[in-house]
Write a protein that holds these residues in place. Sequence first.
Motif, PDB file in Angstrom:
ATOM      1  N   LYS A  71      -3.795   0.256   5.075  1.00  0.00           N
ATOM      2  CA  LYS A  71      -2.511  -0.450   5.116  1.00  0.00           C
ATOM      3  C   LYS A  71      -2.588  -1.869   4.598  1.00  0.00           C
ATOM      4  O   LYS A  71      -1.554  -2.524   4.452  1.00  0.00           O
ATOM      5  N   GLY A  72      -3.793  -2.379   4.372  1.00  0.00           N
ATOM      6  CA  GLY A  72      -3.933  -3.777   3.997  1.00  0.00           C
ATOM      7  C   GLY A  72      -4.123  -4.650   5.219  1.00  0.00           C
ATOM      8  O   GLY A  72      -3.982  -4.193   6.360  1.00  0.00           O
ATOM      9  N   TYR A  73      -4.449  -5.895   4.988  1.00  0.00           N
ATOM     10  CA  TYR A  73      -4.738  -6.829   6.080  1.00  0.00           C
ATOM     11  C   TYR A  73      -3.462  -7.261   6.803  1.00  0.00           C
ATOM     12  O   TYR A  73      -3.348  -7.154   8.021  1.00  0.00           O
ATOM     13  N   GLY A  74      -2.472  -7.709   6.033  1.00  0.00           N
ATOM     14  CA  GLY A  74      -1.255  -8.235   6.637  1.00  0.00           C
ATOM     15  C   GLY A  74      -0.480  -7.191   7.425  1.00  0.00           C
ATOM     16  O   GLY A  74       0.105  -7.502   8.459  1.00  0.00           O
ATOM     17  N   SER A  75      -0.499  -5.965   6.922  1.00  0.00           N
ATOM     18  CA  SER A  75       0.291  -4.922   7.566  1.00  0.00           C
ATOM     19  C   SER A  75      -0.439  -4.273   8.738  1.00  0.00           C
ATOM     20  O   SER A  75       0.125  -3.421   9.420  1.00  0.00           O
ATOM     21  N   THR A  76      -1.692  -4.635   8.930  1.00  0.00           N
ATOM     22  CA  THR A  76      -2.432  -4.111  10.079  1.00  0.00           C
ATOM     23  C   THR A  76      -2.292  -5.093  11.232  1.00  0.00           C
ATOM     24  O   THR A  76      -2.693  -6.246  11.118  1.00  0.00           O
ATOM     25  N   SER A  77      -1.722  -4.659  12.331  1.00  0.00           N
ATOM     26  CA  SER A  77      -1.578  -5.548  13.479  1.00  0.00           C
ATOM     27  C   SER A  77      -2.761  -5.368  14.426  1.00  0.00           C
ATOM     28  O   SER A  77      -3.443  -4.337  14.410  1.00  0.00           O
ATOM     29  N   ILE A  78      -2.995  -6.406  15.203  1.00  0.00           N
ATOM     30  CA  ILE A  78      -4.018  -6.296  16.240  1.00  0.00           C
ATOM     31  C   ILE A  78      -3.731  -5.074  17.118  1.00  0.00           C
ATOM     32  O   ILE A  78      -4.651  -4.336  17.492  1.00  0.00           O
ATOM     33  N   ALA A  79      -2.461  -4.864  17.402  1.00  0.00           N
ATOM     34  CA  ALA A  79      -2.080  -3.701  18.222  1.00  0.00           C
ATOM     35  C   ALA A  79      -2.538  -2.399  17.561  1.00  0.00           C
ATOM     36  O   ALA A  79      -2.977  -1.466  18.249  1.00  0.00           O
TER      37      ALA A  79
ATOM     38  N   HIS B 111       0.807  -1.221   0.000  1.00  0.00           N
ATOM     39  CA  HIS B 111       0.000   0.000   0.000  1.00  0.00           C
ATOM     40  C   HIS B 111       0.838   1.267   0.000  1.00  0.00           C
ATOM     41  O   HIS B 111       0.444   2.272  -0.559  1.00  0.00           O
ATOM     42  N   GLU B 112       1.975   1.220   0.666  1.00  0.00           N
ATOM     43  CA  GLU B 112       2.824   2.417   0.670  1.00  0.00           C
ATOM     44  C   GLU B 112       4.230   2.039   0.233  1.00  0.00           C
ATOM     45  O   GLU B 112       5.158   2.008   1.036  1.00  0.00           O
ATOM     46  N   PRO B 113       4.398   1.792  -1.063  1.00  0.00           N
ATOM     47  CA  PRO B 113       5.699   1.335  -1.543  1.00  0.00           C
ATOM     48  C   PRO B 113       6.714   2.466  -1.552  1.00  0.00           C
ATOM     49  O   PRO B 113       6.350   3.630  -1.731  1.00  0.00           O
ATOM     50  N   ASP B 114       7.971   2.101  -1.364  1.00  0.00           N
ATOM     51  CA  ASP B 114       9.052   3.050  -1.567  1.00  0.00           C
ATOM     52  C   ASP B 114       9.016   3.537  -3.005  1.00  0.00           C
ATOM     53  O   ASP B 114       8.613   2.799  -3.900  1.00  0.00           O
ATOM     54  N   PRO B 115       9.433   4.756  -3.242  1.00  0.00           N
ATOM     55  CA  PRO B 115       9.444   5.282  -4.610  1.00  0.00           C
ATOM     56  C   PRO B 115      10.132   4.339  -5.605  1.00  0.00           C
ATOM     57  O   PRO B 115       9.625   4.130  -6.697  1.00  0.00           O
ATOM     58  N   VAL B 116      11.264   3.756  -5.205  1.00  0.00           N
ATOM     59  CA  VAL B 116      11.972   2.844  -6.110  1.00  0.00           C
ATOM     60  C   VAL B 116      11.066   1.687  -6.519  1.00  0.00           C
ATOM     61  O   VAL B 116      10.994   1.318  -7.687  1.00  0.00           O
ATOM     62  N   VAL B 117      10.392   1.102  -5.523  1.00  0.00           N
ATOM     63  CA  VAL B 117       9.525  -0.044  -5.783  1.00  0.00           C
ATOM     64  C   VAL B 117       8.339   0.377  -6.649  1.00  0.00           C
ATOM     65  O   VAL B 117       8.002  -0.294  -7.628  1.00  0.00           O
ATOM     66  N   ARG B 118       7.715   1.477  -6.277  1.00  0.00           N
ATOM     67  CA  ARG B 118       6.535   1.936  -7.015  1.00  0.00           C
ATOM     68  C   ARG B 118       6.877   2.209  -8.475  1.00  0.00           C
ATOM     69  O   ARG B 118       6.151   1.821  -9.386  1.00  0.00           O
ATOM     70  N   GLU B 119       8.025   2.863  -8.689  1.00  0.00           N
ATOM     71  CA  GLU B 119       8.405   3.187 -10.071  1.00  0.00           C
ATOM     72  C   GLU B 119       8.748   1.932 -10.876  1.00  0.00           C
ATOM     73  O   GLU B 119       8.513   1.895 -12.084  1.00  0.00           O
ATOM     74  N   LEU B 120       9.278   0.920 -10.214  1.00  0.00           N
ATOM     75  CA  LEU B 120       9.551  -0.324 -10.932  1.00  0.00           C
ATOM     76  C   LEU B 120       8.254  -1.039 -11.294  1.00  0.00           C
ATOM     77  O   LEU B 120       8.144  -1.633 -12.362  1.00  0.00           O
ATOM     78  N   MET B 121       7.273  -1.003 -10.402  1.00  0.00           N
ATOM     79  CA  MET B 121       5.984  -1.609 -10.737  1.00  0.00           C
ATOM     80  C   MET B 121       5.364  -0.844 -11.899  1.00  0.00           C
ATOM     81  O   MET B 121       4.836  -1.442 -12.850  1.00  0.00           O
ATOM     82  N   ALA B 122       5.438   0.483 -11.851  1.00  0.00           N
ATOM     83  CA  ALA B 122       4.894   1.298 -12.938  1.00  0.00           C
ATOM     84  C   ALA B 122       5.619   0.996 -14.243  1.00  0.00           C
ATOM     85  O   ALA B 122       4.983   0.882 -15.305  1.00  0.00           O
TER      86      ALA B 122
END
Lengths: 202, 202
Positions: free
Chosen positions: B21-29, A113-124
């Motif tokens: 944040k998505g399911y996996g990245s959301t903690s119970i906390a 959901h909140e990718p680093d710019p490097v990751v996001r740009e590679l996906m794009a």
Amino acid sequence: MNAADTRHRILMTAMELFWEKGYGSTSIADILSRSQVHSGSLYHFFPGKQDVLVGVLEMYRDGIGEMLLAPNWEGVDDPIDKIFALLAGYRTHLIVTDCTYGCPIGSLALEIHEPDPVVRELMAANFTNWSTAIAGCFDAAADRLPPGSDAKALGEFVLTVMEGAVMQARTYRDIGYFDRNIAVLRDYVTTLLAAAKRDSFA
Amino acid sequence: MNAADTRHRILMTAMELFWEKGYGSTSIADILSRSQVHSGSLYHFFPGKQDVLVGVLEMYRDGIGEMLLAPNWEGVDDPIDKIFALLAGYRTHLIVTDCTYGCPIGSLALEIHEPDPVVRELMAANFTNWSTAIAGCFDAAADRLPPGSDAKALGEFVLTVMEGAVMQARTYRDIGYFDRNIAVLRDYVTTLLAAAKRDSFA
DNA sequence: GTCTATATACTGATAGAC
DNA sequence: GTCTATCAGTATATAGAC
């Protein structure tokens, strides 16, 4: 076992695991055990987990021609046929995995959901390579399409339909959802071709 | 603070967090701190994290009419207009979140690679409710569409286009990708309406 | 039903011998 | 470059007083 081998094996294993389980659910330990590599080696090549993801996304980006397009376009010459041949490739993947695995880039794009710019740009960049290849097909068939057709937008649209169709087939575990979606796309493309032909007689 | 309140607050908070944040990245906390609920209370209502997800998916499923369709269809009578009004609602969500948040069900569907049958079927039920609502619009406009048009398949296709368009807009952080995709869909629907009209004169 | 304290497992990452 | 041992952090989930 030389260095390039180890690095490559890590990336291939990570590619597999990210495709099967997603990025977040794949642990470093998973990659280590399946690739038969030890912790120290992995961290020798990659500063951290995200850098493994970057490596994987670069492999997809650099390999789209050889790994994806070439196999699906072998013996297919007509540009419009090429579009549906590529989609048929995704259908095969769904079939052999019982509608479990779809497009690896699409899954990552919606998972992170909140990718680093490097990751996001590679996906794009991966999306752009894909839709540009399809846009090339529409360009090659430009004389059979209505004048002023936007090949770039059509390429993005085919990517959209593929991703949505894969998503539904996976969620329902039913290839019928993929097939019906592609059939509607086929109807649209047929309509475009027919409209161009009709206009050329007018 | 009665029991129903606490349970409801947990679900509303989880719904927000899963979307952000998505399911996996959301903690119970995470859920506990934002909802101001203590561990004991959450586990009193839900056996585990997945059961919270089930509760959230049930809320989406039961609330599609009031929470999604009604707001977007207020003052819109024409069935074809309704389709694009709903899509415009997703556009607004993308705009106000800087192309960050998209369709919560689609994100979950691609994030969770091996969902429990309960979870998978709830995601599928959400998709079915959505595409059935759109199919209803096509049904209502059946007399303006080519004879034999498959309203169900068209409903699924609109869902596909929405999901794919959202995916690209999010990945590129650029609403242009959403707009171009919807424009192509609009062109297709326009073509269908025109074809039906042309046939009716034949 | 609510609250606090905590058990247990696993995460990404590191240190240092070889 | 490879290997072993391990750290510190965080995850889900539980126990038991109130």
